[in-house]
Scaffold this active site. Sequence first.
Site, PDB file in Angstrom:
ATOM      1  N   ASP A   1      -9.248  -0.235   2.112  1.00 53.29           N
ATOM      2  CA  ASP A   1      -9.373   0.163   0.701  1.00 53.29           C
ATOM      3  C   ASP A   1     -10.693  -0.313   0.129  1.00 53.29           C
ATOM      4  OD1 ASP A   1      -6.834   1.136   0.840  1.00 53.29           O
ATOM      5  OD2 ASP A   1      -6.063   0.058  -0.904  1.00 53.29           O
TER       6      ASP A   1
ATOM      7  N   ASP B   1       0.830  -1.196   0.000  1.00 57.93           N
ATOM      8  CA  ASP B   1       0.000   0.000   0.000  1.00 57.93           C
ATOM      9  C   ASP B   1       0.870   1.253   0.000  1.00 57.93           C
ATOM     10  OD1 ASP B   1      -2.477   1.240   0.097  1.00 57.93           O
ATOM     11  OD2 ASP B   1      -2.317   1.535   2.257  1.00 57.93           O
TER      12      ASP B   1
ATOM     13  N   THR C   1      -3.767   5.799  -3.872  1.00 58.88           N
ATOM     14  CA  THR C   1      -2.760   6.603  -3.172  1.00 58.88           C
ATOM     15  C   THR C   1      -1.405   6.572  -3.872  1.00 58.88           C
ATOM     16  OG1 THR C   1      -2.325   4.709  -1.749  1.00 58.88           O
ATOM     17  CG2 THR C   1      -3.844   6.345  -0.913  1.00 58.88           C
ATOM     18  N   THR C   2      -1.050   5.411  -4.436  1.00 56.80           N
ATOM     19  CA  THR C   2       0.226   5.312  -5.147  1.00 56.80           C
ATOM     20  C   THR C   2       0.128   6.108  -6.447  1.00 56.80           C
ATOM     21  OG1 THR C   2       0.310   3.051  -4.318  1.00 56.80           O
ATOM     22  CG2 THR C   2       1.986   3.667  -5.912  1.00 56.80           C
TER      23      THR C   2
END
Length: 524
Positions: free
Chosen positions: A378, A58, A91-92
Site C-alpha cells: 500500500d 486490508d 480498496t475498502t
Amino acid sequence: MSEAPILRDTARSKGRDALQKNIQAALALAEAIRSTLGPKGLDKLLIDDDGRTLVTNDGVTVLETAKVEHPVAKMMISASSAQDRVAKDGTTSTVILAAEMLRNAWQLILQGIHPSTIARGFRKSEQFVLKSLEEISLQASEDMQKTVVETSLAGKGHSSMQETIADISLRAVKMIADGESIDPTKIKLISQTGGRVEESSLVQGLMLPKKRIASEMPKEISEGKILLIDGGLEKRGVKGDLKLNVTDTGVLESFRQQERVLLKSQVDKLVEYGVDVLACKEGIDDDIRDYLVKNNIQAFRRVSRNDLNMLSRACGAVLVNSISTSRVDDLGGFKSSKNISLDGKDFWVVEAVGKAATIIAKGSTVDIIGEVERCFDDSLGVSVQLIEDGEIVCGGGASYVALARKLRRFAETMPGREQLAVEAYADAIEVIIRVLAENAGIDPISSLIDVVAEQTNLHSDHIGINLTTGKPANMLELGVLEPTGIIKQALIGATEVSISILRIDDVLWARQDIEAPVSPQSDM
Ligand code: ADP
Ligand code: MG
C-alpha cells in the site's frame, strides 16, 4: 418459440426481483469489511480450508481470500482488486461506496424511478465530483509526503511501525525515481521473520538471498558485465525413452567428455565477451564450476525467474535462453556485485547501472510479516503516486463531505428525476465519514452533521472528523492527507460497478446451488 428447452436446468430471476437480490449480495459483501475501515478499524482473522490463518486489516485481502460465490459479489470484489492494482490503497472504501450507491438507488427504484435514469444521474454525478476533486486538491510539500503515506497505513499495525514503513517506502521510491518515470517493479521486497518491524531496512541495488556457487569465486567485483540465462549450464544427459546401445565401456565416457567440452566452450564464450557475473535460472554442473572459478567468473544458479527479470531491468541485460545463442549486446552492466552475510544468511547485492532498491522487511512472526508486506504494498503505491504527481486531498471524510456539498448544489440545477439520482449519489459518498465514525465508536449521524456545518461555516473543504475527540477538525492541520488519485479511482470504480449492477435485470443461473447471501441490513 418457448424458452423452456433452452433454459432447462437454469434458475432465473427477473426484473426487480433480480435487482433486489443483487443489491442484497453487494450490501452483504460491504458489510463484511465495513468494520476494517479507517484508523480505528479492526482486523479480520481469515482461516482457509487447511486451517492456515491470516490476520489482516486490508479490505481487498479479506475479499480476495473469502470464498464468495455470488456473481454480483464477485463483481464487487473485482472492483476492489482493480483499485488495488491501479491505486494500491482505497480498496475498502471502493466497496463501501459502491454498496451505498446501490442501497440509495434501491430506495429510488422503490419510488418508481427506472434504473437507467439512476445510472444516468450517477454518471453525471461522477463527472461532476471528479472535476470538483481536482479543484479541491493541493500540492504536497516535501514535509507532507511522509504524513500522507502514514495516513495510508492508518489502522494497520502500531504507530512506530507505520512510521518505519512510510519512511522506507518513500526513500525507496525516491531511490528508483528516474526523472518523470517511476517503475515500482524496480523495488524488491525481501521479508525475514525474526526481529522487529522497526529493524526493516533499505538497500541500494538488488539484494537476493543467494550465494555464489564456489567460495573461490571473487567475492566482490566492481564495475563489470553480467549475463542472465533463462536456463542452465548442465550436461543434457540422456532423456526420454532413448535407448543407448553401449558396445564399449569407453563410449559412455567419451559421450560425457564431449558434453564437458561443449560446456567448456560455452564458458570460453563468456570469457571472450568479458562477462564478470553469470546468473542462471537452472543449475550449473559441478564439472564446470572449477572452470568458471579458473576464469574469475562469479556465478549464481537457481535464480528465480522473477529475480532474473528484476536484474534484467536494473542492469539493462537481455535474458537469453542459452550462452550459445547469446550476443554481446545481451550483456548488462553493474557498478558492484557483492556477496555479503547478514544475520547469518547469505545475500548477493548487485548495484546495477540502472536504478533499483531492496527493502528488507522484518517482523517477529509469520502473521506480522504478512501484514507488513501488505502495508509495504500500500505505502509503496501511495509513495509512487505522491512522487509522480503530488496532488493530495484531506482525509477523515473531509473530501467526500466537500464533494457531496458541491454535488447537492449542482443537483439543484438539474431537471427531473435525474436530480434525485444525483442527490442519492451525494448521500452515498458521505458513507465514508459515517463508517469512520462508527468504527471509532462515535455517533455517525452527528459526526456528519457537525462536519457539514463546520465546512459551511468556515467555507473550508478541509474539515473532517477527528476520530479521537469525535469533533470536526482541520485535516490539513491534523496531517490526515491522501493522494487525490486514490479517491479518484475509488469513485470511478464504485460508480462503474454500481452502474453495472443496476443494469442487470435478468439473472440466469446454470447451477442452482448458488444462493444470494442475505444482507444483515433488513431495511435496505
Ligand atoms: P481503504 O482500504 O479504503 O484505504 P483504510 O482502512 O485504509 O481503507 O481507511 C482509509 C480511510 O481512513 C480514509 O478515508 C482516510 O481518510 C481515513 N483516515 C486515515 N487516518 C485517519 C485519521 N487519523 N483520522 C481520520 N480518518 C483517517
Ligand atoms: Mg488504506
